[in-house]
Structure formats: C-alpha cells, structure tokens
Design a protein around this motif. Structure first.
Motif, PDB file in Angstrom:
ATOM      1  N   ASP A  98      -9.121   7.872   8.331  1.00 10.82           N
ATOM      2  CA  ASP A  98      -8.084   7.511   8.755  1.00 10.82           C
ATOM      3  C   ASP A  98      -7.470   6.822   6.744  1.00 10.82           C
ATOM      4  O   ASP A  98      -8.299   6.510   6.522  1.00 10.82           O
ATOM      5  CB  ASP A  98      -8.054   6.307   9.760  1.00 10.82           C
ATOM      6  CG  ASP A  98      -8.989   6.722  10.932  1.00 10.82           C
ATOM      7  OD1 ASP A  98      -8.190   6.939  11.444  1.00 10.82           O
ATOM      8  OD2 ASP A  98      -8.891   5.895  11.554  1.00 10.82           O
ATOM      9  N   ILE A  99      -6.143   7.335   7.242  1.00  6.11           N
ATOM     10  CA  ILE A  99      -4.909   7.341   5.988  1.00  6.11           C
ATOM     11  C   ILE A  99      -4.392   6.236   6.298  1.00  6.11           C
ATOM     12  O   ILE A  99      -3.133   6.903   6.767  1.00  6.11           O
ATOM     13  CB  ILE A  99      -4.856   8.348   5.569  1.00  6.11           C
ATOM     14  CG1 ILE A  99      -5.920   9.014   4.738  1.00  6.11           C
ATOM     15  CG2 ILE A  99      -4.036   7.952   3.958  1.00  6.11           C
ATOM     16  CD1 ILE A  99      -5.913  10.064   3.926  1.00  6.11           C
ATOM     17  N   SER A 100      -3.903   5.565   5.364  1.00  3.72           N
ATOM     18  CA  SER A 100      -2.546   3.810   5.562  1.00  3.72           C
ATOM     19  C   SER A 100      -1.427   4.331   5.254  1.00  3.72           C
ATOM     20  O   SER A 100      -1.785   5.523   4.129  1.00  3.72           O
ATOM     21  CB  SER A 100      -2.748   2.924   4.549  1.00  3.72           C
ATOM     22  OG  SER A 100      -2.656   3.159   2.873  1.00  3.72           O
ATOM     23  N   PRO A 101       0.152   4.508   5.963  1.00  3.42           N
ATOM     24  CA  PRO A 101       0.490   5.759   6.064  1.00  3.42           C
ATOM     25  C   PRO A 101       1.339   4.499   3.708  1.00  3.42           C
ATOM     26  O   PRO A 101       1.687   6.601   3.801  1.00  3.42           O
ATOM     27  CB  PRO A 101       1.876   4.548   6.493  1.00  3.42           C
ATOM     28  CG  PRO A 101       0.602   3.851   7.707  1.00  3.42           C
ATOM     29  CD  PRO A 101      -0.282   3.739   7.413  1.00  3.42           C
ATOM     30  N   GLY A 102       0.741   4.078   3.374  1.00  2.39           N
ATOM     31  CA  GLY A 102       1.570   4.124   2.149  1.00  2.39           C
ATOM     32  C   GLY A 102       0.736   4.343   1.448  1.00  2.39           C
ATOM     33  O   GLY A 102       0.829   5.465   0.389  1.00  2.39           O
ATOM     34  N   ASP A 103      -0.611   4.592   1.854  1.00  2.00           N
ATOM     35  CA  ASP A 103      -1.926   5.791   0.827  1.00  2.00           C
ATOM     36  C   ASP A 103      -1.199   7.445   0.546  1.00  2.00           C
ATOM     37  O   ASP A 103      -1.257   7.687  -0.224  1.00  2.00           O
ATOM     38  CB  ASP A 103      -3.585   5.665   0.913  1.00  2.00           C
ATOM     39  CG  ASP A 103      -4.103   4.455   0.420  1.00  2.00           C
ATOM     40  OD1 ASP A 103      -3.153   3.610  -0.017  1.00  2.00           O
ATOM     41  OD2 ASP A 103      -4.873   3.783   0.900  1.00  2.00           O
ATOM     42  N   PHE A 104      -1.064   7.547   1.834  1.00  5.75           N
ATOM     43  CA  PHE A 104      -0.477   9.087   2.696  1.00  5.75           C
ATOM     44  C   PHE A 104       0.846   9.399   1.612  1.00  5.75           C
ATOM     45  O   PHE A 104       0.282  10.457   1.130  1.00  5.75           O
ATOM     46  CB  PHE A 104      -0.344   9.037   4.410  1.00  5.75           C
ATOM     47  CG  PHE A 104       0.024  10.846   4.325  1.00  5.75           C
ATOM     48  CD1 PHE A 104      -1.743  11.260   5.152  1.00  5.75           C
ATOM     49  CD2 PHE A 104       0.938  11.471   4.950  1.00  5.75           C
ATOM     50  CE1 PHE A 104      -0.870  13.096   4.629  1.00  5.75           C
ATOM     51  CE2 PHE A 104       1.183  12.195   5.199  1.00  5.75           C
ATOM     52  CZ  PHE A 104       0.234  12.882   5.849  1.00  5.75           C
ATOM     53  N   ASP A 105       1.774   8.408   2.079  1.00  6.72           N
ATOM     54  CA  ASP A 105       3.022   8.812   0.917  1.00  6.72           C
ATOM     55  C   ASP A 105       2.381   8.963  -0.297  1.00  6.72           C
ATOM     56  O   ASP A 105       3.182   9.938  -0.817  1.00  6.72           O
ATOM     57  CB  ASP A 105       3.763   7.698   1.897  1.00  6.72           C
ATOM     58  CG  ASP A 105       4.139   7.908   2.980  1.00  6.72           C
ATOM     59  OD1 ASP A 105       4.480   8.841   4.008  1.00  6.72           O
ATOM     60  OD2 ASP A 105       4.479   6.763   3.624  1.00  6.72           O
ATOM     61  N   SER A 106       1.993   8.325  -0.421  1.00  8.71           N
ATOM     62  CA  SER A 106       1.313   8.441  -2.664  1.00  8.71           C
ATOM     63  C   SER A 106       0.652   9.456  -2.900  1.00  8.71           C
ATOM     64  O   SER A 106       0.855   9.746  -4.016  1.00  8.71           O
ATOM     65  CB  SER A 106       0.587   7.470  -3.048  1.00  8.71           C
ATOM     66  OG  SER A 106      -0.645   7.073  -2.800  1.00  8.71           O
ATOM     67  N   LEU A 107       0.332   9.869  -1.747  1.00  9.67           N
ATOM     68  CA  LEU A 107      -0.616  11.351  -2.165  1.00  9.67           C
ATOM     69  C   LEU A 107       0.106  12.743  -2.424  1.00  9.67           C
ATOM     70  O   LEU A 107       1.446  12.603  -2.027  1.00  9.67           O
ATOM     71  CB  LEU A 107      -1.909  11.946  -0.866  1.00  9.67           C
ATOM     72  CG  LEU A 107      -2.144  10.675  -0.773  1.00  9.67           C
ATOM     73  CD1 LEU A 107      -2.934  11.119   0.106  1.00  9.67           C
ATOM     74  CD2 LEU A 107      -3.476  10.071  -2.045  1.00  9.67           C
TER      75      LEU A 107
END
Length: 131
Positions: A98-107
């Motif tokens: 599971d990845i938070s939306p903020g972390d996912f967007d920054s990848l």
C-alpha cells in the motif's frame, strides 16, 4: 512514428479507477515505502524480510496500482499496488504494498511500455520447446 500515451486512470482489479501509470523504484526505496506503509497502519507493507535478503539480485522494481484503499468515510488512503520485483536470473516475483497517494505521485513514472516489458519479460524463465 506513433507515440504511446497513457490514460490517467484505468479500471483496477475490482472495477475501481486506479492510476494507469507504472512506477519504478529501487530495492531500497521499496523497503522505505514498506516502512511508510507500516507506520501509517496500512495492511500491505510489502515483504521486508524477503526484500532485504534479495537486494543484491534486484534488477528492477515496478509498482502497478490494482485498487483503492479507503477509510470509513470513503476517503482515499492508499493505492494497493503489485510490486513486480525482477531478480537477476531468477524471474519476477510479485506481492502487494500500500502506497499513500502523495508518495505514489512523487515516484518516477515508467513512460515507455517497452521498459515495462523488458523489466518483466527479459528476466522471466524461458520454457524450452516441448519434445
């Protein structure tokens, strides 16, 4: 020449719209994302013991969103992703994280579908011709 352009969303495994982007991270970044998932109380925290033991053999790590994880009010808390981890000469293994939306967007996003195909297929076992 035709250029490939990803749609921003696609149906996930359970019919929910999920990002249509594939993300690429290193093995160490995968460990950090798993620790962040654990600290935020998410259910899917990757496979930290296996990941640590496999770091030296990792060729690529791709993250593919499969469904939304929401709180009781329906607010998005995380994207549940398949982590496709390719090990040198051993094929590709997958598990959820599971990845938070903020972390996912920054990848970093994989922009070329050939990068995905190469990461997943080049190191997969080849079956010999049947006799």
């Amino acid at each position: 020449m035709r250029f490939w352009k990803a749609r921003s969303v696609r149906p996930g495994l359970f019919g929910q719209d999920v990002p249509s982007f594939v993300k690429r991270v290193s093995g160490l970044e995968l460990l950090e994302l798993g620790e962040a998932a654990r600290s935020q109380g998410f259910a899917a925290c990757g496979r930290p013991v296996w990941t640590k033991a496999s770091l030296a053999e990792m060729v690529s790590v791709l993250l593919i969103p499969i469904c939304r994880k929401t709180n009781d009010t329906g607010r998005l808390r995380a994207w549940r992703c398949y982590a496709g981890v390719t090990l040198d000469g051993q094929g590709t293994f997958s598990f959820t994280i599971d990845i938070s939306p903020g972390d996912f967007d920054s990848l970093p996003t994989v922009n070329d579908p050939w990068d995905v195909a190469e990461a997943l297929l080049y190191h997969s076992p080849h079956l010999p011709i049947e006799e």
